[in-house]
Design a protein around this motif. Structure first.
Motif, PDB file in Angstrom:
ATOM      1  N   ILE A  97    -167.332  -2.358 -62.359  1.00  0.00           N
ATOM      2  CA  ILE A  97    -165.909  -2.109 -62.165  1.00  0.00           C
ATOM      3  C   ILE A  97    -165.607  -0.682 -62.619  1.00  0.00           C
ATOM      4  O   ILE A  97    -165.952  -0.309 -63.750  1.00  0.00           O
ATOM      5  N   TYR A  98    -164.970   0.102 -61.745  1.00  0.00           N
ATOM      6  CA  TYR A  98    -164.526   1.439 -62.128  1.00  0.00           C
ATOM      7  C   TYR A  98    -163.131   1.319 -62.735  1.00  0.00           C
ATOM      8  O   TYR A  98    -162.270   0.637 -62.199  1.00  0.00           O
ATOM      9  N   MET A  99    -162.909   2.016 -63.851  1.00  0.00           N
ATOM     10  CA  MET A  99    -161.610   2.003 -64.521  1.00  0.00           C
ATOM     11  C   MET A  99    -161.180   3.443 -64.790  1.00  0.00           C
ATOM     12  O   MET A  99    -161.940   4.202 -65.387  1.00  0.00           O
ATOM     13  N   PRO A 100    -159.974   3.823 -64.354  1.00  0.00           N
ATOM     14  CA  PRO A 100    -159.479   5.163 -64.698  1.00  0.00           C
ATOM     15  C   PRO A 100    -159.170   5.237 -66.194  1.00  0.00           C
ATOM     16  O   PRO A 100    -159.111   4.202 -66.873  1.00  0.00           O
ATOM     17  N   ALA A 101    -158.979   6.443 -66.686  1.00  0.00           N
ATOM     18  CA  ALA A 101    -158.667   6.644 -68.103  1.00  0.00           C
ATOM     19  C   ALA A 101    -157.523   5.717 -68.507  1.00  0.00           C
ATOM     20  O   ALA A 101    -156.562   5.537 -67.755  1.00  0.00           O
ATOM     21  N   VAL A 102    -157.640   5.138 -69.705  1.00  0.00           N
ATOM     22  CA  VAL A 102    -156.683   4.109 -70.108  1.00  0.00           C
ATOM     23  C   VAL A 102    -156.618   3.988 -71.630  1.00  0.00           C
ATOM     24  O   VAL A 102    -157.586   4.281 -72.329  1.00  0.00           O
ATOM     25  N   THR A 103    -155.470   3.530 -72.103  1.00  0.00           N
ATOM     26  CA  THR A 103    -155.319   3.061 -73.481  1.00  0.00           C
ATOM     27  C   THR A 103    -154.980   1.593 -73.358  1.00  0.00           C
ATOM     28  O   THR A 103    -154.026   1.232 -72.668  1.00  0.00           O
ATOM     29  N   HIS A 104    -155.787   0.743 -73.988  1.00  0.00           N
ATOM     30  CA  HIS A 104    -155.585  -0.696 -73.843  1.00  0.00           C
ATOM     31  C   HIS A 104    -156.164  -1.463 -75.022  1.00  0.00           C
ATOM     32  O   HIS A 104    -156.789  -0.889 -75.903  1.00  0.00           O
ATOM     33  N   MET A 105    -155.939  -2.776 -74.992  1.00  0.00           N
ATOM     34  CA  MET A 105    -156.565  -3.700 -75.928  1.00  0.00           C
ATOM     35  C   MET A 105    -157.056  -4.887 -75.112  1.00  0.00           C
ATOM     36  O   MET A 105    -156.638  -5.068 -73.959  1.00  0.00           O
ATOM     37  N   GLY A 106    -157.955  -5.663 -75.647  1.00  0.00           N
ATOM     38  CA  GLY A 106    -158.486  -6.786 -74.880  1.00  0.00           C
ATOM     39  C   GLY A 106    -158.834  -7.968 -75.763  1.00  0.00           C
ATOM     40  O   GLY A 106    -159.000  -7.830 -76.978  1.00  0.00           O
ATOM     41  N   LYS A 107    -158.944  -9.130 -75.118  1.00  0.00           N
ATOM     42  CA  LYS A 107    -159.309 -10.356 -75.828  1.00  0.00           C
ATOM     43  C   LYS A 107    -160.113 -11.255 -74.903  1.00  0.00           C
ATOM     44  O   LYS A 107    -159.772 -11.412 -73.733  1.00  0.00           O
ATOM     45  N   ASN A 108    -161.171 -11.837 -75.433  1.00  0.00           N
ATOM     46  CA  ASN A 108    -161.954 -12.811 -74.678  1.00  0.00           C
ATOM     47  C   ASN A 108    -161.204 -14.130 -74.748  1.00  0.00           C
ATOM     48  O   ASN A 108    -161.155 -14.766 -75.794  1.00  0.00           O
ATOM     49  N   VAL A 109    -160.612 -14.529 -73.627  1.00  0.00           N
ATOM     50  CA  VAL A 109    -159.836 -15.769 -73.585  1.00  0.00           C
ATOM     51  C   VAL A 109    -160.626 -16.906 -72.946  1.00  0.00           C
ATOM     52  O   VAL A 109    -160.086 -17.989 -72.719  1.00  0.00           O
ATOM     53  N   GLY A 110    -161.900 -16.659 -72.686  1.00  0.00           N
ATOM     54  CA  GLY A 110    -162.751 -17.682 -72.084  1.00  0.00           C
ATOM     55  C   GLY A 110    -163.551 -18.450 -73.129  1.00  0.00           C
ATOM     56  O   GLY A 110    -163.304 -18.338 -74.335  1.00  0.00           O
ATOM     57  N   ILE A 111    -164.532 -19.194 -72.642  1.00  0.00           N
ATOM     58  CA  ILE A 111    -165.356 -20.018 -73.529  1.00  0.00           C
ATOM     59  C   ILE A 111    -166.785 -19.494 -73.649  1.00  0.00           C
ATOM     60  O   ILE A 111    -167.605 -20.103 -74.330  1.00  0.00           O
ATOM     61  N   THR A 112    -167.083 -18.371 -72.995  1.00  0.00           N
ATOM     62  CA  THR A 112    -168.424 -17.795 -73.046  1.00  0.00           C
ATOM     63  C   THR A 112    -168.391 -16.408 -73.684  1.00  0.00           C
ATOM     64  O   THR A 112    -167.366 -15.729 -73.671  1.00  0.00           O
TER      65      THR A 112
END
Length: 139
Positions: A97-112
């Motif tokens: 996946i290509y992603m342009p410059a970004v400020t972000h946060m993330g969370k694994n909301v799955g079970i794996t």
């Protein structure tokens, strides 16, 4: 009167500096060493990082220049970009996946556990690549 004005100006300047510091998110390796495990390669053109998100783990606010994510495993992640609402993505193993410059946060909301390779393009490399691209045709 001069003393009060000086104190107010000093406080205002201090608040400005404090706010300015919070506008710039941290390097992901520093912001979330629990998820960004190690740098696999770094030079003047790129930085390649190994990422491992266990279920429920979150990554603090951080920034990336333009980057590519390669998924080693599948999973479900919630990404919140600065100033936007959260979005949930299903990541499939073997996809890039290509992603342009970004400020972000993330969370694994799955079970794996999600394992990724993140490759950032450093700004000098981005400028060089942009100069190599043919100019867009005008209509």
């Amino acid at each position: 009167m001069k003393t009060i004005k000086l104190i107010l100006m000093t406080l205002l300047f201090g608040l400005f500096l404090l706010q300015g510091a919070s506008l710039y998110a941290q390097d992901p390796m520093k912001a979330s060493p629990n998820v960004y495990k190690k740098v696999l390669l770094e030079n003047d053109k790129t930085r390649v990082m190994e990422v491992e998100f266990k279920p429920g783990m979150a990554v603090a606010w951080h920034s990336h220049p333009n980057h590519v994510i390669y998924a080693l495993t599948s999973g479900k992640i919630e990404i919140t970009e600065k100033g936007k609402t959260a979005t949930t993505m299903e990541i499939k193993a073997g996809t890039a996946i290509y992603m342009p410059a970004v400020t972000h946060m993330g969370k694994n909301v799955g079970i794996t556990t999600i394992k990724l390779i993140v490759t950032e393009m450093k700004p000098m490399m981005q400028k060089k690549m942009n100069s190599m691209m043919p100019a867009a045709k005008k209509k």
